[in-house]
Design a protein around this motif. Structure first.
Motif, short mmCIF file in Angstrom:
data_model
loop_
_atom_site.label_atom_id
_atom_site.label_comp_id
_atom_site.label_asym_id
_atom_site.label_seq_id
_atom_site.Cartn_x
_atom_site.Cartn_y
_atom_site.Cartn_z
N ASP A 74 0.85 -1.19 0.00
CA ASP A 74 0.00 0.00 0.00
C ASP A 74 0.89 1.24 0.00
OD1 ASP A 74 -1.99 1.84 0.16
OD2 ASP A 74 -2.62 1.33 2.20
N ASP A 75 0.95 1.91 -1.16
CA ASP A 75 1.68 3.18 -1.27
C ASP A 75 3.13 3.04 -0.80
OD1 ASP A 75 2.04 5.81 -1.93
OD2 ASP A 75 1.38 6.56 0.03
N GLY A 76 3.81 1.99 -1.26
CA GLY A 76 5.22 1.80 -0.95
C GLY A 76 5.50 1.12 0.36
N THR A 77 4.46 0.78 1.14
CA THR A 77 4.64 0.10 2.42
C THR A 77 4.13 -1.33 2.32
OG1 THR A 77 4.41 2.15 3.69
CG2 THR A 77 4.07 0.09 4.88
N VAL A 78 4.96 -2.27 2.75
CA VAL A 78 4.58 -3.68 2.73
C VAL A 78 4.19 -4.08 4.14
CG1 VAL A 78 5.35 -6.04 2.25
CG2 VAL A 78 6.19 -4.14 0.84
N ALA A 79 3.04 -4.76 4.25
CA ALA A 79 2.59 -5.30 5.53
C ALA A 79 2.56 -6.82 5.43
CB ALA A 79 1.21 -4.76 5.89
N VAL A 80 3.29 -7.49 6.34
CA VAL A 80 3.34 -8.96 6.36
C VAL A 80 2.60 -9.43 7.61
CG1 VAL A 80 4.83 -10.98 6.61
CG2 VAL A 80 5.49 -9.11 5.08
N ASP B 67 -0.15 -9.68 14.84
CA ASP B 67 0.69 -10.64 14.10
C ASP B 67 1.15 -10.06 12.77
OD1 ASP B 67 0.36 -12.45 16.15
OD2 ASP B 67 -1.36 -13.45 15.20
N THR B 68 1.42 -8.75 12.76
CA THR B 68 1.80 -8.06 11.52
C THR B 68 3.05 -7.24 11.76
OG1 THR B 68 -0.52 -7.92 10.81
CG2 THR B 68 1.02 -6.39 9.79
N VAL B 69 3.86 -7.11 10.71
CA VAL B 69 5.01 -6.23 10.73
C VAL B 69 5.03 -5.49 9.39
CG1 VAL B 69 6.61 -7.96 9.79
CG2 VAL B 69 7.51 -6.06 11.14
N THR B 70 5.40 -4.21 9.43
CA THR B 70 5.41 -3.40 8.20
C THR B 70 6.82 -2.88 7.94
OG1 THR B 70 4.82 -1.40 9.42
CG2 THR B 70 3.01 -2.71 8.51
N PHE B 71 7.10 -2.62 6.65
CA PHE B 71 8.41 -2.09 6.26
C PHE B 71 8.26 -1.44 4.88
CE2 PHE B 71 8.05 -6.54 5.16
CZ PHE B 71 8.38 -6.58 3.82
N ASP B 72 9.19 -0.56 4.56
CA ASP B 72 9.18 0.08 3.25
C ASP B 72 9.58 -0.94 2.18
OD1 ASP B 72 8.48 2.50 4.37
OD2 ASP B 72 10.58 3.16 4.58
N GLU C 275 12.69 -10.72 -0.88
CA GLU C 275 12.40 -12.00 -0.22
C GLU C 275 12.03 -11.75 1.23
OE1 GLU C 275 14.85 -15.92 -0.60
OE2 GLU C 275 15.54 -14.94 1.24
N VAL C 276 10.94 -12.38 1.68
CA VAL C 276 10.48 -12.26 3.06
C VAL C 276 10.61 -13.63 3.73
CG1 VAL C 276 8.52 -11.78 4.58
CG2 VAL C 276 8.87 -10.40 2.51
N THR C 277 11.27 -13.65 4.90
CA THR C 277 11.41 -14.90 5.66
C THR C 277 10.82 -14.70 7.04
OG1 THR C 277 13.46 -15.49 4.50
CG2 THR C 277 13.02 -16.60 6.59
N VAL C 278 9.91 -15.58 7.42
CA VAL C 278 9.29 -15.55 8.74
C VAL C 278 9.78 -16.74 9.54
CG1 VAL C 278 7.12 -15.66 10.01
CG2 VAL C 278 7.25 -14.35 7.88
N VAL C 279 10.30 -16.48 10.72
CA VAL C 279 10.77 -17.54 11.62
C VAL C 279 9.78 -17.63 12.77
CG1 VAL C 279 12.64 -18.39 13.06
CG2 VAL C 279 13.16 -17.07 10.99
N VAL C 280 9.13 -18.80 12.90
CA VAL C 280 8.11 -18.94 13.93
C VAL C 280 8.05 -20.40 14.39
CG1 VAL C 280 6.36 -19.21 12.12
CG2 VAL C 280 5.63 -18.69 14.45
N ASP C 281 8.11 -20.60 15.70
CA ASP C 281 7.87 -21.91 16.30
C ASP C 281 8.72 -23.00 15.64
OD1 ASP C 281 6.73 -23.66 18.10
OD2 ASP C 281 5.05 -24.15 16.78
N GLY C 282 10.03 -22.71 15.47
CA GLY C 282 10.92 -23.71 14.91
C GLY C 282 10.73 -23.96 13.44
N ALA C 283 10.08 -23.04 12.75
CA ALA C 283 9.86 -23.21 11.31
C ALA C 283 10.20 -21.92 10.58
CB ALA C 283 8.41 -23.60 11.04
#
Length: 212
Positions: free
Chosen positions: A42-48, A73-78, A85-93
């Protein structure tokens, strides 16, 4: 990493890719939990947004950490570029997704999932393969050692045969060579002087030809 292993079944890869703010994500089921990763632009901002026991999920973009998910449970970045590439580390995965940008919207190009259990299984498989290779190397080494021992035995036997042949050549004919004394003249062969001459030639001892 593989998205086709039994503990990492891809349930959905592309949710939507039309219009600003459309969500693009993937979902994986490990058998004990289901994890999801959705991304919007959204307008140059990525929400994961991460789903599935994601309260302590951390997010990396192109290898750099951008933080831990918030209460939603969200994180945003430009947006770092047209591909990232987006990598999510959660609960040993780990959930990894590669995104591109087309017409102002995110496009999911590839996604992967790997759990600690899968890494352990891969490590065990690698360890078993290494053990098999070590055993094969040991067997090859034993075979090489046996071949060396056989070659040494053959060399020793050849050397012994050569020494025996040299000894026989130096000794010359045996003293009792020839027919018995009571044999007929034809059976006795040449006279003693001739035999002596032959023996001296064969043995190389010409001193035997000189009268005492």
């Amino acid at each position: 990493m593989s998205a086709t292993k039994p503990l990492a079944i891809l349930l959905a890869v592309l949710v939507a890719a039309t219009g600003v703010g459309a969500a693009v994500g993937s979902t994986y089921d490990t058998g004990s939990n289901e994890y999801g990763l959705d991304a919007t632009l959204d307008d140059g901002t990525v929400a994961v947004t991460v789903t599935g026991n994601a309260s302590d999920a951390t997010v990396r973009v192109d290898g750099d950490s951008v933080g831990t998910v918030d209460g939603n449970d969200t994180v945003t970045f430009d947006r770092p570029g047209d591909e990232f590439e987006v990598t999510v580390v959660v609960d040993g995965a780990e959930l990894t997704a590669e995104y591109g940008v087309a017409d102002g919207s995110l496009v999911l190009q590839e996604s992967e999932f790997e759990s600690d259990e899968e890494e352990r299984e891969e490590d065990e498989e690698d360890s078993e393969e290494d053990e098999e290779e070590r055993e094969e190397d040991e067997e090859d080494s034993e075979e090489d050692e046996e071949e060396r021992e056989e070659a040494e035995e053959d060399s020793e036997e050849a050397e012994e045969d050569s020494e025996e042949a040299d000894d026989e050549e130096r000794r010359g004919p045996p003293e009792d060579a020839g027919p018995p004394e009571d044999a007929d003249a034809d059976e006795r062969g040449p006279p003693a002087a001739v035999r002596t001459l032959i023996g001296a030639v064969l043995s190389g001892d010409f001193g035997a030809l000189v009268p005492a």
